[in-house]
Enzyme design. Sequence first.
Site, mmCIF file in Angstrom:
data_model
loop_
_atom_site.group_PDB
_atom_site.id
_atom_site.type_symbol
_atom_site.label_atom_id
_atom_site.label_comp_id
_atom_site.label_asym_id
_atom_site.label_seq_id
_atom_site.Cartn_x
_atom_site.Cartn_y
_atom_site.Cartn_z
ATOM 1 N N SER A 1 8.431 4.116 -0.655
ATOM 2 C CA SER A 1 7.252 3.442 -1.177
ATOM 3 C C SER A 1 7.092 3.692 -2.678
ATOM 4 O O SER A 1 6.819 2.773 -3.460
ATOM 5 C CB SER A 1 6.008 3.928 -0.442
ATOM 6 N N THR B 1 0.869 -1.173 0.000
ATOM 7 C CA THR B 1 0.000 0.000 0.000
ATOM 8 C C THR B 1 0.904 1.221 0.000
ATOM 9 O O THR B 1 1.903 1.269 0.723
ATOM 10 C CB THR B 1 -1.025 -0.002 1.161
ATOM 11 N N GLU B 2 0.590 2.169 -0.875
ATOM 12 C CA GLU B 2 1.559 3.226 -1.172
ATOM 13 C C GLU B 2 1.829 4.151 0.000
ATOM 14 O O GLU B 2 2.795 4.905 -0.015
ATOM 15 C CB GLU B 2 1.170 4.000 -2.431
ATOM 16 N N ASN B 3 0.981 4.078 1.018
ATOM 17 C CA ASN B 3 1.252 4.899 2.196
ATOM 18 C C ASN B 3 2.222 4.231 3.177
ATOM 19 O O ASN B 3 2.290 4.625 4.340
ATOM 20 C CB ASN B 3 -0.044 5.297 2.899
#
Lengths: 236, 236, 217, 217
Positions: free
Chosen positions: C91, C49-51
């Site tokens: 990320s 997840t990009e966060n």
Amino acid sequence: MIDKRVASPAEAVADIPDGATVMIGGFGEAGSPIELIHALIDQGARNLTVVNNNTGSGEVGLAALIKAERVSRMICSYPRTANSTVFPELYGAGKVELDLVPQGTLAERIRAGGAGIPGFYTPTSVGTPLAEGKEHRDFDGREYVFERGLVADFTLIKCRTADPYGNLLFNKTARNFSPLMAMAGEVTIVQADEVVTAGGIDPECVVTPGIFVDRVVEVANPQQESDLVRRGVSYP
Amino acid sequence: MIDKRVASPAEAVADIPDGATVMIGGFGEAGSPIELIHALIDQGARNLTVVNNNTGSGEVGLAALIKAERVSRMICSYPRTANSTVFPELYGAGKVELDLVPQGTLAERIRAGGAGIPGFYTPTSVGTPLAEGKEHRDFDGREYVFERGLVADFTLIKCRTADPYGNLLFNKTARNFSPLMAMAGEVTIVQADEVVTAGGIDPECVVTPGIFVDRVVEVANPQQESDLVRRGVSYP
Amino acid sequence: MTAIGWTRDEMAERAARDIPDGSYVNLGIGIPELVASHVPEGRQLIYHTENGLLGMESLPEGAEGEPELINAGKKRVAAMRGAAYFHHADSFAMIRGGHLDLCVLGALQVSEKGDLANWSTGAPDAIPAVGGAMDLVAGVKRIVVITQHTTRDGEPKLVTECTYPLTAPGVVDRIYTDLAVIDVSDEGFKTVELAPGVDHAYVAERTGTHLINGIGP
Amino acid sequence: MTAIGWTRDEMAERAARDIPDGSYVNLGIGIPELVASHVPEGRQLIYHTENGLLGMESLPEGAEGEPELINAGKKRVAAMRGAAYFHHADSFAMIRGGHLDLCVLGALQVSEKGDLANWSTGAPDAIPAVGGAMDLVAGVKRIVVITQHTTRDGEPKLVTECTYPLTAPGVVDRIYTDLAVIDVSDEGFKTVELAPGVDHAYVAERTGTHLINGIGP
């Protein structure tokens, strides 16, 4: 189910072809993946372009790889160190090329390569011979040079602790270029002092997430370059 | 001897002037330094340019800062989220400008700013409206756009654990932009759930080294945005 | 939803079936999220997840979760054993650097050249919001879309040219709709598989451009 | 070493006296390293080594150290309580990003415009090696040099124009030699302080360009 472990350094480096670009972690002896390099010497690949901050010392590890004339080109920031005689000799004899890159530019180029950034500007080297022939550009009244991202076909690094997913922890200043090279290698091969089970590394402390790692080989009690040099070891 | 602790959020943000560029950590509510933002509202600085991934929710934290009309320009990737009504309203009324940046480009611009890189090329947004008017360049047959590094006068972030030197650990996905913004802020102000003594953070696990941090204020049991929104709190 | 064709879960199951064991995957919001529930027995995927989390998992049934452990859609999630947290630059280095194997996204429109529009309808009064969509499609090795074949109003989403603003040109590799699995080939859209009870003509009629029959009569 | 003027340790002590409490400092190899031993009572400096450590300390007397805890000169060192390890990109982000307050370096030559040459004599048979020197001088906020005033052969190291290849142009702020403390001012070299028993004429004679008397007769 995912398990990136392989049985031996030999197996880990078996498919590195002639002509490959290989990033090798380490700053001096700290973080140098000696066992992987020795396996690469045994394996026989030639005409390699090697990226490392230095050029090894004595006649073991990276210096041994160079001595065996497997390296046609070195990309590094500091090819002279104590006990470094192999590279100067072969360089003097015209048997290996040198691409000299300032240390911070080298680090940033490797990170950029791993991060999908094809190029960036840096103030480092402006006004020096190392910036000659490079694109210059002014931003807000200061001059910068353009540098390209750097990637490798294979990366060889050493770490303290790995898990089967390839999450890595390093040891003190042995970390140096290794996390960056892990990002920039198409295939990243790690020798770990120890491999723990998944969950054995705190997710908050992971330095290199497993996505950057392809193969992990456990090498307990790895050899230390300075010990080998002191003992006058010459590999193979 | 070095001790970056200050007594209160109010003291920590006291010198932020009108017109400042302020980076604020957090992705949605995760990592949002609510107490520092509220202190900034109390302090009264106006005409701020704020960098955050979002625009806050409800009428607390970043949303409250925007509602108080202290923000003249937002640089963010996603100004629409659940319970986000303040920004849309003021944006619709022309009271706040929006600079929309893809999330990864925003992160990389902030890192570049903090790392002394004035600009870099990225494939993100090529062929889209967000790349219009930007410099394009071909590398190895692929097109990229040029993006500038981004810095701030002040950075406000939240972390889990700090020490007096400003070394920081974060909590899970509350890490997000904060370590980057710490690098890019001329003055970086941190609210920490807890401050431990020097040596209380493992040097191998430090996420943000203290060199990037100027002020640390302990805020034990910080408020959580979603709690405040659920309770209908409107700050001040 | 159309009366015939695959359900949302069946679309997700069909997409999941194509994902190799050990893949690093980013799932968009909506139907793509369902993919995680349909991975075939014996395969392990690792979710990004990009966060800032690799090794994301759904919250266990009944768990409340934590406000500082969320996904890119800002929903509370969990982390697997062997997960890793990292900051946004790392990320997106994973994303932009081509380290993720697959991204599964929703779409407003996909063109026969693989252009994707999924972030904006271009409506003049809408507040633009892009998030990480442009980074994902520019960086991840393989981009697949899960979407209803047409809009609620019956307009085709698979088109000659996108009319909505692009997320990126030429990035979509495959599309899973309620009616068919369709590849973006060099020649254009080409069917790979049809939903039960649906024939090529039926799908072609609901497609806004030529649809190559890749299956045969 | 000249018979009169400051010793190496005195030069280091003099340089240390100018460093504000709480500074983040990178010390080059040689005399600069001695600075750490001469920091005035009551001040704390934090030492950065570009190979990935903030909070470097010397090895305690008699300690053997560890091969994987070294400084940029590849000597074994220690880490203080409250230290941090990081990778090379983060380390040079500190440097390039202007986060370090001071860098103390040796020099082959310094020009009156602040140009520094300290990485190469330009000898055609020498193997070039630059390390982090160019990054440090391009990035650190304040650059000071500690060096003997002249070479062993008595040649001036403070010159009108460097003849050796530059490390960077216009970066040196102050020079600590065995004879004097000298600022690189807008007008050129200017004395700030003279070593005991040395007068302006003596220093000026050994300087390869005009030396402004910044102290008075």
